[in-house]
Design a protein around this motif. Structure first.
Motif, PDB file in Angstrom:
ATOM      1  N   UNK A 240     -34.599  -2.867  65.899  1.00 23.89           N
ATOM      2  CA  UNK A 240     -35.893  -2.226  66.089  1.00 23.89           C
ATOM      3  C   UNK A 240     -36.006  -0.970  65.242  1.00 23.89           C
ATOM      4  N   UNK A 241     -34.936  -0.182  65.184  1.00 24.15           N
ATOM      5  CA  UNK A 241     -34.916   1.051  64.396  1.00 24.15           C
ATOM      6  C   UNK A 241     -33.669   1.039  63.524  1.00 24.15           C
ATOM      7  N   UNK A 242     -33.863   1.105  62.206  1.00 24.59           N
ATOM      8  CA  UNK A 242     -32.763   1.131  61.249  1.00 24.59           C
ATOM      9  C   UNK A 242     -32.820   2.443  60.485  1.00 24.59           C
ATOM     10  N   UNK A 243     -31.731   3.216  60.548  1.00 22.78           N
ATOM     11  CA  UNK A 243     -31.792   4.574  60.018  1.00 22.78           C
ATOM     12  C   UNK A 243     -30.562   4.921  59.192  1.00 22.78           C
ATOM     13  N   UNK A 244     -30.737   5.965  58.362  1.00 20.69           N
ATOM     14  CA  UNK A 244     -29.679   6.618  57.608  1.00 20.69           C
ATOM     15  C   UNK A 244     -30.153   8.043  57.338  1.00 20.69           C
ATOM     16  N   UNK A 245     -29.342   8.909  56.717  1.00 24.68           N
ATOM     17  CA  UNK A 245     -29.779  10.301  56.516  1.00 24.68           C
ATOM     18  C   UNK A 245     -31.060  10.459  55.705  1.00 24.68           C
ATOM     19  N   UNK A 246     -31.430   9.458  54.892  1.00 29.62           N
ATOM     20  CA  UNK A 246     -32.629   9.555  54.067  1.00 29.62           C
ATOM     21  C   UNK A 246     -33.851   8.895  54.707  1.00 29.62           C
ATOM     22  N   UNK A 247     -33.721   8.417  55.925  1.00 31.43           N
ATOM     23  CA  UNK A 247     -34.847   7.774  56.605  1.00 31.43           C
ATOM     24  C   UNK A 247     -35.934   8.798  56.928  1.00 31.43           C
ATOM     25  N   UNK A 248     -37.169   8.476  56.563  1.00 24.08           N
ATOM     26  CA  UNK A 248     -38.315   9.314  56.911  1.00 24.08           C
ATOM     27  C   UNK A 248     -38.882   8.853  58.253  1.00 24.08           C
ATOM     28  N   UNK A 249     -39.015   9.788  59.175  1.00 25.55           N
ATOM     29  CA  UNK A 249     -39.627   9.496  60.469  1.00 25.55           C
ATOM     30  C   UNK A 249     -41.046  10.048  60.435  1.00 25.55           C
ATOM     31  N   UNK A 250     -42.032   9.159  60.449  1.00 20.39           N
ATOM     32  CA  UNK A 250     -43.429   9.550  60.254  1.00 20.39           C
ATOM     33  C   UNK A 250     -44.289   9.101  61.433  1.00 20.39           C
ATOM     34  N   UNK A 251     -45.345   9.861  61.687  1.00 20.62           N
ATOM     35  CA  UNK A 251     -46.302   9.504  62.730  1.00 20.62           C
ATOM     36  C   UNK A 251     -47.522   8.847  62.092  1.00 20.62           C
ATOM     37  N   UNK A 252     -47.967   7.746  62.690  1.00 20.13           N
ATOM     38  CA  UNK A 252     -49.157   7.043  62.228  1.00 20.13           C
ATOM     39  C   UNK A 252     -50.237   7.127  63.301  1.00 20.13           C
ATOM     40  N   UNK A 253     -51.450   7.488  62.888  1.00 21.86           N
ATOM     41  CA  UNK A 253     -52.616   7.480  63.777  1.00 21.86           C
ATOM     42  C   UNK A 253     -53.649   6.570  63.125  1.00 21.86           C
ATOM     43  N   UNK A 254     -54.037   5.493  63.814  1.00 23.75           N
ATOM     44  CA  UNK A 254     -54.904   4.516  63.157  1.00 23.75           C
ATOM     45  C   UNK A 254     -55.732   3.738  64.175  1.00 23.75           C
ATOM     46  N   UNK A 266     -43.108   5.518  62.446  1.00 21.22           N
ATOM     47  CA  UNK A 266     -42.561   4.668  61.387  1.00 21.22           C
ATOM     48  C   UNK A 266     -41.223   5.228  60.918  1.00 21.22           C
ATOM     49  N   UNK A 267     -40.228   4.356  60.861  1.00 18.10           N
ATOM     50  CA  UNK A 267     -38.912   4.696  60.325  1.00 18.10           C
ATOM     51  C   UNK A 267     -38.829   4.051  58.941  1.00 18.10           C
ATOM     52  N   UNK A 268     -39.030   4.868  57.905  1.00 17.96           N
ATOM     53  CA  UNK A 268     -39.186   4.347  56.545  1.00 17.96           C
ATOM     54  C   UNK A 268     -37.957   4.666  55.706  1.00 17.96           C
ATOM     55  N   UNK A 269     -37.313   3.610  55.227  1.00 18.58           N
ATOM     56  CA  UNK A 269     -36.202   3.751  54.303  1.00 18.58           C
ATOM     57  C   UNK A 269     -36.706   3.537  52.879  1.00 18.58           C
ATOM     58  N   UNK A 270     -35.812   3.368  51.942  1.00 16.95           N
ATOM     59  CA  UNK A 270     -36.219   3.273  50.538  1.00 16.95           C
ATOM     60  C   UNK A 270     -37.174   2.105  50.314  1.00 16.95           C
ATOM     61  N   UNK A 271     -36.879   0.952  50.902  1.00 17.85           N
ATOM     62  CA  UNK A 271     -37.739  -0.224  50.752  1.00 17.85           C
ATOM     63  C   UNK A 271     -38.278  -0.725  52.093  1.00 17.85           C
ATOM     64  N   UNK A 272     -37.421  -0.765  53.094  1.00 15.54           N
ATOM     65  CA  UNK A 272     -37.798  -1.388  54.357  1.00 15.54           C
ATOM     66  C   UNK A 272     -38.211  -0.342  55.393  1.00 15.54           C
ATOM     67  N   UNK A 273     -39.040  -0.772  56.333  1.00 20.64           N
ATOM     68  CA  UNK A 273     -39.485   0.127  57.394  1.00 20.64           C
ATOM     69  C   UNK A 273     -39.739  -0.663  58.672  1.00 20.64           C
ATOM     70  N   UNK A 274     -39.734   0.061  59.788  1.00 20.84           N
ATOM     71  CA  UNK A 274     -40.130  -0.498  61.082  1.00 20.84           C
ATOM     72  C   UNK A 274     -41.098   0.476  61.745  1.00 20.84           C
ATOM     73  N   UNK A 275     -41.992  -0.060  62.571  1.00 24.22           N
ATOM     74  CA  UNK A 275     -43.004   0.752  63.254  1.00 24.22           C
ATOM     75  C   UNK A 275     -43.019   0.384  64.734  1.00 24.22           C
ATOM     76  N   UNK A 276     -42.952   1.397  65.590  1.00 25.50           N
ATOM     77  CA  UNK A 276     -43.140   1.234  67.029  1.00 25.50           C
ATOM     78  C   UNK A 276     -44.463   1.891  67.392  1.00 25.50           C
ATOM     79  N   UNK A 277     -45.352   1.162  68.069  1.00 23.43           N
ATOM     80  CA  UNK A 277     -46.681   1.701  68.334  1.00 23.43           C
ATOM     81  C   UNK A 277     -47.167   1.458  69.749  1.00 23.43           C
ATOM     82  N   UNK A 278     -48.069   2.330  70.198  1.00 16.83           N
ATOM     83  CA  UNK A 278     -48.771   2.201  71.476  1.00 16.83           C
ATOM     84  C   UNK A 278     -50.255   2.421  71.226  1.00 16.83           C
ATOM     85  N   UNK A 279     -51.095   1.714  71.983  1.00 20.61           N
ATOM     86  CA  UNK A 279     -52.521   1.922  71.783  1.00 20.61           C
ATOM     87  C   UNK A 279     -53.370   1.066  72.688  1.00 20.61           C
ATOM     88  N   UNK A 280     -54.623   0.935  72.317  1.00 18.69           N
ATOM     89  CA  UNK A 280     -55.570   0.101  73.055  1.00 18.69           C
ATOM     90  C   UNK A 280     -55.833  -1.164  72.262  1.00 18.69           C
TER      91      UNK A 280
END
Length: 382
Positions: A240-254, A266-280
């Protein structure tokens, strides 16, 4: 007549026991307590048969059976069985069985099984089984099984199984499996499987499977909910979450035509990313609220330093709340695919637009509730 037979039998046994041969009492020791036995305790004595309540002998080459415990000051080659504890000051080769603990001061080769604790002072080769804890001093080769914890002082090879934790101070080659935690102080060559966490302080050469996985360097696979490596990876992370020291942890509002408002991480690595979200979630039927939780995994490719294109696949769980009726189930799920274009305005602020397609389905039916095009726009923070 019966009395005469009993006297004759006792006399024969006493003669056999007390016969002077190469070892005193022919290597047979009958012991009631320490110092109360048919063999004296000296450095030249070797016992081939030891029977008693609590025995202390110099060396055992054969079989020892004691109601309480057996202590062998030097080597034990053969079988040692006690109701409470077996203690060998030197090396043990053969079989140890006890109700509470087995202790070998030097090396162990064979099978050692106890109700609570097994301790080996130096190396161990074979099978060690304990109800609570197994401790290997230096090098352990073979199988260690315990209900609570396995600990090896330096290197280990083979299989370690425990109910709670396996801990190896340096390197392990083989497999570690535990209900809670596996720890390797240096390198892991093989497979770690844990109910909670796997930790390899230096290099992982193989696979980690657990809720949380950590390794300084990865040459293989990390499979879990949260995967982290410190320096380099030659392989891949799946979770679900893949990380390393260069992983960017970003907030998405959409938001968009299928989701009225969402917030995600969003946990964004050099190429790959994963997103965990909550909403309506928009059911397009009325103004009653439905909620959703989503997970997305994808690939991002840069076009320019500020512009990038990404694509991902997602799963969304939907709680319909008061929208439930004869047509709408209490819970639905959606399978989605998206193509995203994002532009980084500043270092900590970006915008994105999304186009995609989604299938909303029933959990308890084999057909779609709905399917539609997805259109979304949003902000990227941090």
């Amino acid at each position: 007549m019966e009395i005469k037979k009993a006297i004759c039998t006792a006399a024969i046994l006493m003669a056999a026991v007390c016969l002077q041969a190469q070892n005193k009492c022919a290597g047979i020791n009958l012991s009631v307590w320490k110092g109360i036995s048919t063999q004296s305790l000296d450095s030249t004595q070797t016992s081939y048969v030891n029977l008693g309540f609590l025995s202390t002998i110099n060396r055992l080459n054969g079989i020892g059976i004691n109601v309480l415990g057996g202590v062998t000051r030097k080597e034990m080659n053969g079988m040692q069985i006690s109701g409470l504890a077996n203690i060998v000051g030197g090396s043990m080769q053969g079989l140890q069985l006890s109700g509470i603990s087995n202790i070998s001061g030097n090396n162990l080769a064979g099978l050692s099984a106890s109700g609570l604790v097994n301790i080996t002072g130096n190396g161990a080769k074979g099978v060690i089984i304990s109800g609570l804890t197994s401790i290997g001093g230096d090098n352990t080769t073979g199988i260690m099984m315990s209900g609570f914890m396995n600990v090896t002082g330096e290197t280990a090879s083979g299989l370690q199984l425990s109910g709670l934790a396996n801990i190896t101070r340096e390197d392990l080659s083989g497999m570690m499996a535990s209900g809670l935690l596996n720890v390797t102080g240096k390198n892991m060559n093989g497979i770690q499987i844990a109910g909670i966490a796997n930790i390899t302080a230096n290099s992982l050469n193989g696979m980690q499977i657990g809720l949380c996985n950590y390794a300084t360097q990865v040459h293989g696979v990390q499979l879990g909910l949260i995967n982290y490596y410190q320096k380099t990876i030659k392989g891949f992370q799946l979770g679900l979450v893949n990380m390393n020291p260069e992983t960017k942890v970003q907030m998405l509002i959409y938001g968009g035509n299928t989701t009225l408002g969402n917030i995600g991480v969003r946990f964004k690595n050099k190429l790959f990313y994963t997103i965990l979200g909550l909403g309506t979630y928009n059911l397009n039927l009325n103004d009653k609220i439905s909620a959703s939780a989503s997970y997305r995994a994808g690939l991002s490719l840069p076009v320019t330093p500020k512009l990038s294109i990404s694509g991902d696949l997602g799963y969304e769980h939907i709680e319909t709340f008061k929208n439930k009726n004869e047509v709408i189930s209490k819970r639905l799920y959606a399978l989605q695919t998206r193509i995203n274009v994002e532009y980084q305005i500043t270092e900590k602020l970006g915008v994105f637009a999304t186009g995609g397609y989604g299938w909303t389905r029933y959990y308890n039916k084999s057909h779609n509730f709905d399917k539609k095009t997805i259109v979304e726009v949003g902000l990227i923070l941090f």
